[in-house]
Design a protein around this motif. Structure first.
Motif, short mmCIF file in Angstrom:
data_model
loop_
_atom_site.label_atom_id
_atom_site.label_comp_id
_atom_site.label_asym_id
_atom_site.label_seq_id
_atom_site.Cartn_x
_atom_site.Cartn_y
_atom_site.Cartn_z
N LEU A 1 35.91 21.92 55.47
CA LEU A 1 34.99 23.31 56.53
C LEU A 1 34.04 22.53 57.50
O LEU A 1 34.27 22.67 58.86
CB LEU A 1 33.34 23.29 55.18
N THR A 2 34.06 20.79 57.02
CA THR A 2 33.58 19.91 58.19
C THR A 2 34.76 19.78 59.51
O THR A 2 34.20 19.97 60.54
CB THR A 2 33.22 18.99 57.96
N ARG B 1 24.05 12.90 60.21
CA ARG B 1 23.94 14.18 59.24
C ARG B 1 23.28 14.85 59.38
O ARG B 1 23.32 16.00 58.90
CB ARG B 1 23.38 12.91 58.27
N TYR C 1 26.11 22.88 58.84
CA TYR C 1 26.18 23.58 58.36
C TYR C 1 25.14 24.85 57.57
O TYR C 1 26.20 25.85 57.07
CB TYR C 1 26.28 22.56 56.49
N ASN C 2 24.11 24.91 57.59
CA ASN C 2 23.04 25.66 57.28
C ASN C 2 23.12 26.77 58.40
O ASN C 2 23.25 28.39 58.17
CB ASN C 2 21.89 24.76 57.13
N LEU D 1 33.56 20.75 51.06
CA LEU D 1 33.17 20.97 52.37
C LEU D 1 33.25 19.95 53.22
O LEU D 1 33.27 19.78 54.68
CB LEU D 1 31.76 20.09 52.17
N LYS D 2 34.17 18.69 53.31
CA LYS D 2 34.96 18.17 54.11
C LYS D 2 36.47 19.47 54.55
O LYS D 2 35.85 18.69 55.80
CB LYS D 2 35.91 17.26 53.47
N LEU E 1 24.41 17.36 61.56
CA LEU E 1 25.84 18.38 60.42
C LEU E 1 25.04 18.95 59.16
O LEU E 1 25.27 19.69 59.41
CB LEU E 1 26.52 17.20 60.13
N PHE E 2 24.26 18.57 58.25
CA PHE E 2 23.62 19.70 58.33
C PHE E 2 23.44 21.13 58.67
O PHE E 2 22.75 21.49 58.16
CB PHE E 2 22.40 19.06 57.14
N SER F 1 29.24 31.33 66.38
CA SER F 1 29.43 29.27 65.51
C SER F 1 30.04 28.62 66.83
O SER F 1 30.07 27.14 66.58
CB SER F 1 30.55 29.88 64.37
N GLY G 1 26.72 28.69 58.53
CA GLY G 1 27.41 29.05 57.39
C GLY G 1 26.60 30.49 57.24
O GLY G 1 27.24 31.19 56.49
N PHE H 1 34.24 23.07 61.16
CA PHE H 1 33.55 23.46 62.54
C PHE H 1 33.78 22.43 63.24
O PHE H 1 34.02 22.54 64.63
CB PHE H 1 32.45 22.70 61.58
#
Length: 132
Positions: free
Chosen positions: A108-109, A50, A57-58, A105-106, A53-54, A78, A61, A112
């Motif tokens: 987007l996940t 997790r 995202y940062n 966000l799901k 994953l954060f 990316s 993104g 990715f």
């Protein structure tokens, strides 16, 4: 204090594109993993996934949203991050449907995870900027 209040500080590294941000995040993640994987009493792999994953995202993104890079560079940078073996491993282990995050966000996940739709995301960011 504006330096401590990163949420409202536009100059915070978490709120702007910095070319070598991922290198710093990688170091941070590996140091955390090294420390927590030594623990014999508890398996921290879910928490480490997790955190990773954060960080993705940062970093990703920010790469996809910046206007300091050309669109092709955004997608290339990316994909480089999202193609790393340990990132692929994390995506194979997490259950995106079970994450307690908003549905956008799901989506987007999943983008990715499968590295698809990155160009569309960049295009959408341009449209948002144009309309604001």
């Amino acid at each position: 204090n504006a330096f401590c209040d990163y949420y409202r500080n536009d100059q915070s590294a978490t709120h702007k594109y910095v070319p070598d941000k991922w290198n710093d995040y990688e170091k941070l993640y590996f140091e955390m993993a090294k420390y927590f994987m030594k623990c014999k009493d508890y398996n921290f792999s879910e928490q480490l996934n997790r955190v990773l994953l954060f960080l993705i995202y940062n970093a990703v993104g920010e790469i996809l949203s910046t206007h300091e890079l050309k669109d092709t560079e955004k997608v290339k940078k990316s994909r480089e991050i999202l193609s790393k073996a340990y990132v692929r491993k994390m995506f194979s282990e997490i259950k995106i449907r079970s994450l307690q995050i908003p549905w956008k966000l799901k989506v987007l996940t999943y983008i990715f995870k499968y590295r698809i739709g990155l160009r569309g995301f960049v295009f959408n960011q341009k449209l948002k900027r144009r309309n604001n």
